[in-house]
Design an enzyme around this catalytic site. Structure first.
Site, PDB file in Angstrom:
ATOM      1  N   ASP A 156      22.727   3.377  -9.909  1.00 13.83           N
ATOM      2  CA  ASP A 156      24.050   3.915  -9.587  1.00 13.83           C
ATOM      3  C   ASP A 156      23.850   4.789  -8.360  1.00 13.83           C
ATOM      4  OD1 ASP A 156      26.394   5.401  -9.353  1.00 13.83           O
ATOM      5  OD2 ASP A 156      26.705   5.542 -11.522  1.00 13.83           O
TER       6      ASP A 156
ATOM      7  N   TYR B  88      39.725   6.110  -0.878  1.00 11.70           N
ATOM      8  CA  TYR B  88      38.884   5.150  -0.166  1.00 11.70           C
ATOM      9  C   TYR B  88      38.840   5.475   1.326  1.00 11.70           C
ATOM     10  CZ  TYR B  88      36.936   0.610   1.175  1.00 11.70           C
ATOM     11  OH  TYR B  88      36.141  -0.386   1.685  1.00 11.70           O
TER      12      TYR B  88
ATOM     13  N   SER C  87      36.643   8.460   2.078  1.00  9.36           N
ATOM     14  CA  SER C  87      35.205   8.154   1.984  1.00  9.36           C
ATOM     15  C   SER C  87      34.716   7.419   3.221  1.00  9.36           C
ATOM     16  CB  SER C  87      34.915   7.333   0.722  1.00  9.36           C
ATOM     17  OG  SER C  87      35.415   6.010   0.817  1.00  9.36           O
ATOM     18  N   LYS C  88      35.547   6.541   3.754  1.00  7.92           N
ATOM     19  CA  LYS C  88      35.136   5.767   4.925  1.00  7.92           C
ATOM     20  C   LYS C  88      35.236   6.585   6.215  1.00  7.92           C
ATOM     21  CE  LYS C  88      33.967   2.049   2.769  1.00  7.92           C
ATOM     22  NZ  LYS C  88      32.547   1.639   2.722  1.00  7.92           N
TER      23      LYS C  88
ATOM     24  N   SER D  29      35.232   0.529   7.182  1.00 15.51           N
ATOM     25  CA  SER D  29      36.494  -0.160   6.897  1.00 15.51           C
ATOM     26  C   SER D  29      37.536   0.292   7.906  1.00 15.51           C
ATOM     27  CB  SER D  29      36.965   0.193   5.476  1.00 15.51           C
ATOM     28  OG  SER D  29      38.319  -0.168   5.270  1.00 15.51           O
TER      29      SER D  29
END
Length: 269
Positions: free
Chosen positions: A62, A154, A157-158, A141
């Site tokens: 993980d 998301y 985080s990118k 992304s």
């Protein structure tokens, strides 16, 4: 087992883009250290890329846990004796407006998508620096370029990945370390299908949108390998990504104003 062949670590290697990257690296005669939380996926990919010549190790981890990442890197160094390429590809996806987003979910996305990359880079860097031609490749992304509604975890985080990669580039770029950030287009990798959405119907609609408008993981993997060979620093794949990049850099206010006004026209938002 120690080898003189180049070794690439790929996180999120149990399927999707990670699997496609493993296949492309194997074609180029690399040994591979495949990392994923999905043991069945790892076993499947390992059988696909194994040849009589290469050495493949698999590591169940993980990536959001520093201790598991450190243990993985130690295992890779012991088994392979070297690391030449690190591909930070592991990621998860959660979609919800911030007002309805559980902070535990927000933290999970940051821990996997951002901190997982940080941990792998931190622990692998001293070994990478011993390579004649080391590379760190971070899979980002278009959501790291623009603030698309209801993708706040998301996207955050990118965007953090982008900042980290730029800093690593300026810190280590004059020390023989090749650092590249990749902005792929929509890829049908299963990320959306397995994601957590605040409305189930939104997941179905986005899954269908990606399925109809995506390009193959195999094509993206080929482009990434070419980018590594050419020592590119920023790899934007496809016309749509290039347009999003231009819009975010030169017209940020206009771009986000349009997204705000038109967000309800996207049925999966």
């Amino acid at each position: 087992m120690r080898t003189t062949r180049k070794t690439a670590i790929i996180t999120g290697a149990g399927g999707g883009l990670g699997e496609a990257l493993a296949i492309e690296f194997a074609k180029r005669d690399y040994d591979l250290a495949l990392v994923d939380i999905n043991s069945k996926g790892l076993s499947k990919v390992r059988e696909k890329v194994r040849t009589p010549k290469n050495f493949i190790s698999t590591h169940i981890a993980d990536v959001s846990y520093s201790s598991q990442v450190e243990k993985t890197i130690r295992s890779v160094e012991k088994q392979h004796g070297r690391i030449d390429v690190l591909i930070n590809n592991a990621g998860i996806y959660i979609a919800a407006p911030f007002s309805q987003l559980d902070l535990t979910d927000f933290k999970k996305v940051m821990d996997v998508n951002f901190m997982g990359m940080v941990y792998f880079t931190k622990y692998a860097l001293p070994i990478l620096q011993k390579s004649d031609s080391p590379s760190v490749i971070n899979i980002c992304s278009d959501f790291g370029l623009i603030g698309f509604p209801n993708k706040i975890a998301y996207s955050s985080s990118k965007a953090a990945m982008r900042g980290f990669t730029n800093c690593l580039w300026t810190e280590e770029g004059d020390k023989n370390l090749h650092v590249m950030i990749v902005y792929p287009p929509a890829i049908d990798t299963g990320l959306i299908k397995n994601a957590k959405f605040w409305k189930l119907e939104k997941r179905t609609l986005e899954f269908e949108f990606v399925r109809k408008n995506s390009i193959s993981a195999e094509l993206v993997a080929k482009r990434i390998l070419k980018g590594i060979e050419k020592k590119k620093k920023v790899l934007k794949i496809g016309f749509t990504i290039r347009m999003i990049d231009i819009a975010s850099r030169y017209f940020p206010e206009t771009t986000h104003s349009i997204l705000t006004k038109l967000k309800n026209r996207f049925d999966f938002v």
